[in-house]
Design a protein around this motif. Structure first.
Motif, PDB file in Angstrom:
ATOM      1  N   LYS A  43      57.966  28.973  47.047  1.00 13.75           N
ATOM      2  CA  LYS A  43      57.184  30.093  47.584  1.00 13.75           C
ATOM      3  C   LYS A  43      55.698  29.752  47.594  1.00 13.75           C
ATOM      4  CE  LYS A  43      60.370  33.790  46.266  1.00 13.75           C
ATOM      5  NZ  LYS A  43      60.493  35.129  45.610  1.00 13.75           N
ATOM      6  N   GLU A  44      54.968  30.518  48.381  1.00 16.52           N
ATOM      7  CA  GLU A  44      53.521  30.327  48.434  1.00 16.52           C
ATOM      8  C   GLU A  44      52.857  30.933  47.196  1.00 16.52           C
ATOM      9  OE1 GLU A  44      52.815  30.309  53.285  1.00 16.52           O
ATOM     10  OE2 GLU A  44      51.902  31.857  52.029  1.00 16.52           O
ATOM     11  N   ARG A  45      51.697  30.410  46.863  1.00 16.14           N
ATOM     12  CA  ARG A  45      50.926  30.982  45.765  1.00 16.14           C
ATOM     13  C   ARG A  45      50.486  32.390  46.135  1.00 16.14           C
ATOM     14  NH1 ARG A  45      46.406  27.209  43.098  1.00 16.14           N
ATOM     15  NH2 ARG A  45      48.259  25.886  43.084  1.00 16.14           N
ATOM     16  N   GLU A  46      50.574  33.306  45.181  1.00 15.64           N
ATOM     17  CA  GLU A  46      50.195  34.689  45.439  1.00 15.64           C
ATOM     18  C   GLU A  46      49.258  35.202  44.358  1.00 15.64           C
ATOM     19  OE1 GLU A  46      53.456  37.452  45.224  1.00 15.64           O
ATOM     20  OE2 GLU A  46      54.207  36.656  43.327  1.00 15.64           O
ATOM     21  N   GLY A  47      48.415  36.126  44.743  1.00 13.93           N
ATOM     22  CA  GLY A  47      47.523  36.749  43.786  1.00 13.93           C
ATOM     23  C   GLY A  47      48.272  37.754  42.932  1.00 13.93           C
ATOM     24  N   VAL A  48      47.982  37.760  41.649  1.00 12.59           N
ATOM     25  CA  VAL A  48      48.642  38.662  40.704  1.00 12.59           C
ATOM     26  C   VAL A  48      47.690  39.745  40.223  1.00 12.59           C
ATOM     27  CG1 VAL A  48      49.748  38.799  38.437  1.00 12.59           C
ATOM     28  CG2 VAL A  48      50.233  36.855  39.949  1.00 12.59           C
ATOM     29  N   SER A  49      46.494  39.321  39.819  1.00 11.67           N
ATOM     30  CA  SER A  49      45.552  40.278  39.254  1.00 11.67           C
ATOM     31  C   SER A  49      44.146  39.711  39.330  1.00 11.67           C
ATOM     32  CB  SER A  49      45.919  40.572  37.792  1.00 11.67           C
ATOM     33  OG  SER A  49      45.064  41.554  37.248  1.00 11.67           O
ATOM     34  N   CYS A  50      43.169  40.620  39.259  1.00 15.85           N
ATOM     35  CA  CYS A  50      41.773  40.213  39.361  1.00 15.85           C
ATOM     36  C   CYS A  50      40.933  41.113  38.465  1.00 15.85           C
ATOM     37  CB  CYS A  50      41.315  40.330  40.810  1.00 15.85           C
ATOM     38  SG  CYS A  50      39.605  39.849  41.080  1.00 15.85           S
ATOM     39  N   ILE A  51      39.909  40.525  37.862  1.00 13.36           N
ATOM     40  CA  ILE A  51      38.965  41.319  37.081  1.00 13.36           C
ATOM     41  C   ILE A  51      37.556  41.002  37.547  1.00 13.36           C
ATOM     42  CG2 ILE A  51      38.882  39.634  35.175  1.00 13.36           C
ATOM     43  CD1 ILE A  51      38.638  42.162  33.300  1.00 13.36           C
ATOM     44  N   SER A  52      36.788  42.047  37.765  1.00 14.31           N
ATOM     45  CA  SER A  52      35.449  41.911  38.328  1.00 14.31           C
ATOM     46  C   SER A  52      34.441  41.474  37.268  1.00 14.31           C
ATOM     47  CB  SER A  52      35.017  43.252  38.928  1.00 14.31           C
ATOM     48  OG  SER A  52      33.635  43.247  39.218  1.00 14.31           O
ATOM     49  N   SER A  53      33.465  40.672  37.718  1.00 16.50           N
ATOM     50  CA  SER A  53      32.389  40.255  36.819  1.00 16.50           C
ATOM     51  C   SER A  53      31.350  41.358  36.667  1.00 16.50           C
ATOM     52  CB  SER A  53      31.722  38.994  37.359  1.00 16.50           C
ATOM     53  OG  SER A  53      31.166  39.245  38.633  1.00 16.50           O
ATOM     54  N   SER A  54      31.236  42.222  37.655  1.00 17.51           N
ATOM     55  CA  SER A  54      30.143  43.191  37.656  1.00 17.51           C
ATOM     56  C   SER A  54      30.424  44.396  36.776  1.00 17.51           C
ATOM     57  CB  SER A  54      29.858  43.652  39.084  1.00 17.51           C
ATOM     58  OG  SER A  54      31.018  44.216  39.652  1.00 17.51           O
ATOM     59  N   ASP A  55      31.623  44.982  36.919  1.00 18.31           N
ATOM     60  CA  ASP A  55      31.897  46.201  36.174  1.00 18.31           C
ATOM     61  C   ASP A  55      33.219  46.164  35.424  1.00 18.31           C
ATOM     62  OD1 ASP A  55      32.939  48.239  39.075  1.00 18.31           O
ATOM     63  OD2 ASP A  55      33.694  46.355  38.236  1.00 18.31           O
ATOM     64  N   GLY A  56      33.893  45.029  35.452  1.00 14.71           N
ATOM     65  CA  GLY A  56      35.153  44.918  34.734  1.00 14.71           C
ATOM     66  C   GLY A  56      36.308  45.622  35.395  1.00 14.71           C
ATOM     67  N   SER A  57      36.115  46.068  36.629  1.00 10.71           N
ATOM     68  CA  SER A  57      37.226  46.730  37.312  1.00 10.71           C
ATOM     69  C   SER A  57      38.344  45.734  37.574  1.00 10.71           C
ATOM     70  CB  SER A  57      36.752  47.356  38.621  1.00 10.71           C
ATOM     71  OG  SER A  57      36.210  46.364  39.476  1.00 10.71           O
ATOM     72  N   THR A  58      39.548  46.257  37.679  1.00 11.24           N
ATOM     73  CA  THR A  58      40.728  45.407  37.786  1.00 11.24           C
ATOM     74  C   THR A  58      41.570  45.774  38.999  1.00 11.24           C
ATOM     75  OG1 THR A  58      41.985  46.874  36.340  1.00 11.24           O
ATOM     76  CG2 THR A  58      40.822  45.046  35.288  1.00 11.24           C
ATOM     77  N   LYS A  65      52.085  45.893  39.023  1.00  7.26           N
ATOM     78  CA  LYS A  65      51.318  47.077  38.618  1.00  7.26           C
ATOM     79  C   LYS A  65      52.112  47.883  37.598  1.00  7.26           C
ATOM     80  CE  LYS A  65      48.898  48.393  42.021  1.00  7.26           C
ATOM     81  NZ  LYS A  65      48.455  48.980  43.312  1.00  7.26           N
ATOM     82  N   GLY A  66      51.436  48.270  36.537  1.00  6.35           N
ATOM     83  CA  GLY A  66      52.089  49.034  35.484  1.00  6.35           C
ATOM     84  C   GLY A  66      52.749  48.173  34.416  1.00  6.35           C
ATOM     85  N   ARG A  67      52.879  46.871  34.688  1.00 13.65           N
ATOM     86  CA  ARG A  67      53.511  45.969  33.712  1.00 13.65           C
ATOM     87  C   ARG A  67      52.532  44.931  33.181  1.00 13.65           C
ATOM     88  NH1 ARG A  67      57.360  42.580  35.368  1.00 13.65           N
ATOM     89  NH2 ARG A  67      56.624  42.453  37.527  1.00 13.65           N
ATOM     90  N   PHE A  68      51.586  44.509  34.010  1.00 14.10           N
ATOM     91  CA  PHE A  68      50.618  43.482  33.618  1.00 14.10           C
ATOM     92  C   PHE A  68      49.250  44.112  33.405  1.00 14.10           C
ATOM     93  CE2 PHE A  68      52.670  39.523  35.843  1.00 14.10           C
ATOM     94  CZ  PHE A  68      53.874  39.816  35.223  1.00 14.10           C
ATOM     95  N   VAL A  79      39.751  34.929  29.619  1.00 10.74           N
ATOM     96  CA  VAL A  79      40.406  36.036  30.313  1.00 10.74           C
ATOM     97  C   VAL A  79      41.889  35.984  29.963  1.00 10.74           C
ATOM     98  CG1 VAL A  79      41.064  36.934  32.575  1.00 10.74           C
ATOM     99  CG2 VAL A  79      38.730  36.162  32.180  1.00 10.74           C
ATOM    100  N   TYR A  80      42.473  37.172  29.801  1.00 16.59           N
ATOM    101  CA  TYR A  80      43.869  37.274  29.391  1.00 16.59           C
ATOM    102  C   TYR A  80      44.691  37.990  30.458  1.00 16.59           C
ATOM    103  CZ  TYR A  80      41.705  36.356  24.864  1.00 16.59           C
ATOM    104  OH  TYR A  80      40.972  35.805  23.846  1.00 16.59           O
ATOM    105  N   LEU A  81      45.976  37.703  30.439  1.00 16.39           N
ATOM    106  CA  LEU A  81      46.923  38.455  31.259  1.00 16.39           C
ATOM    107  C   LEU A  81      48.088  38.837  30.351  1.00 16.39           C
ATOM    108  CD1 LEU A  81      47.480  39.474  34.166  1.00 16.39           C
ATOM    109  CD2 LEU A  81      48.948  37.464  34.449  1.00 16.39           C
ATOM    110  N   GLN A  82      48.113  40.114  29.978  1.00 15.63           N
ATOM    111  CA  GLN A  82      49.213  40.636  29.171  1.00 15.63           C
ATOM    112  C   GLN A  82      50.340  41.015  30.119  1.00 15.63           C
ATOM    113  OE1 GLN A  82      49.707  41.187  25.723  1.00 15.63           O
ATOM    114  NE2 GLN A  82      51.763  41.799  26.359  1.00 15.63           N
ATOM    115  N   MET A  83      51.518  40.450  29.889  1.00 13.90           N
ATOM    116  CA  MET A  83      52.650  40.681  30.784  1.00 13.90           C
ATOM    117  C   MET A  83      53.778  41.315  29.992  1.00 13.90           C
ATOM    118  SD  MET A  83      52.589  37.135  32.987  1.00 13.90           S
ATOM    119  CE  MET A  83      53.204  36.157  31.631  1.00 13.90           C
ATOM    120  N   ASN A  84      54.132  42.526  30.372  1.00 18.76           N
ATOM    121  CA  ASN A  84      55.211  43.267  29.715  1.00 18.76           C
ATOM    122  C   ASN A  84      56.360  43.503  30.686  1.00 18.76           C
ATOM    123  OD1 ASN A  84      53.602  43.537  27.353  1.00 18.76           O
ATOM    124  ND2 ASN A  84      52.650  45.382  28.174  1.00 18.76           N
ATOM    125  N   SER A  85      57.495  43.872  30.144  1.00 14.85           N
ATOM    126  CA  SER A  85      58.677  44.188  30.959  1.00 14.85           C
ATOM    127  C   SER A  85      58.938  43.093  31.986  1.00 14.85           C
ATOM    128  CB  SER A  85      58.490  45.545  31.650  1.00 14.85           C
ATOM    129  OG  SER A  85      58.254  46.556  30.710  1.00 14.85           O
TER     130      SER A  85
END
Length: 116
Positions: A43-58, A65-68, A79-85
């Motif tokens: 499969k192609e590489r896909e984006g999972v999550s992002c965190i902003s440098s300016s305000d920490g928005s995600t 969504k809802g699991r990571f 930077v961390y990625l907590q992965m549940n379920s």
């Protein structure tokens, strides 16, 4: 020398949890938006999550969504990625990168395998 190093991958059963880390050297992570990406076999590489440098928005892909949860510790330059379920379809090599749209620097990746 700019370097990103991922760690924390491994084998986990469905429903389990893992926390991935992305440690930076040679620059300060807090100056960059940081993205987590993944690539499953065939499969192609896909984006999972992002965190902003300016305000920490995600932001998260709908599939996680809802699991990571993405977070950053500027004091540890990490930077961390907590992965549940976790699900079998989360199996992939996970990469962190500077910027979430046009990544400039990439880590080497860490394998996550979700299987019983």
């Amino acid at each position: 020398q700019v370097q990103l190093v991922e760690s924390g991958g491994g084998l986990v059963q469905p429903g389990g949890s893992l926390t991935l880390s992305c440690a930076a050297s040679g620059f300060f992570l807090n100056y960059y938006d940081i993205g987590w990406f993944r690539q499953a076999p065939g499969k192609e590489r896909e984006g999972v999550s992002c965190i902003s440098s300016s305000d920490g928005s995600t932001a998260y892909a709908d599939s996680v969504k809802g699991r990571f949860t993405i977070s950053r510790d500027n004091a540890k330059n990490t930077v961390y990625l907590q992965m549940n379920s976790l699900k079998p379809e989360d199996t992939a090599v996970y990469y962190c990168a500077t910027d979430c749209t046009i990544p400039e620097y990439w880590g080497q990746g860490t394998q996550v395998t979700v299987s019983s």
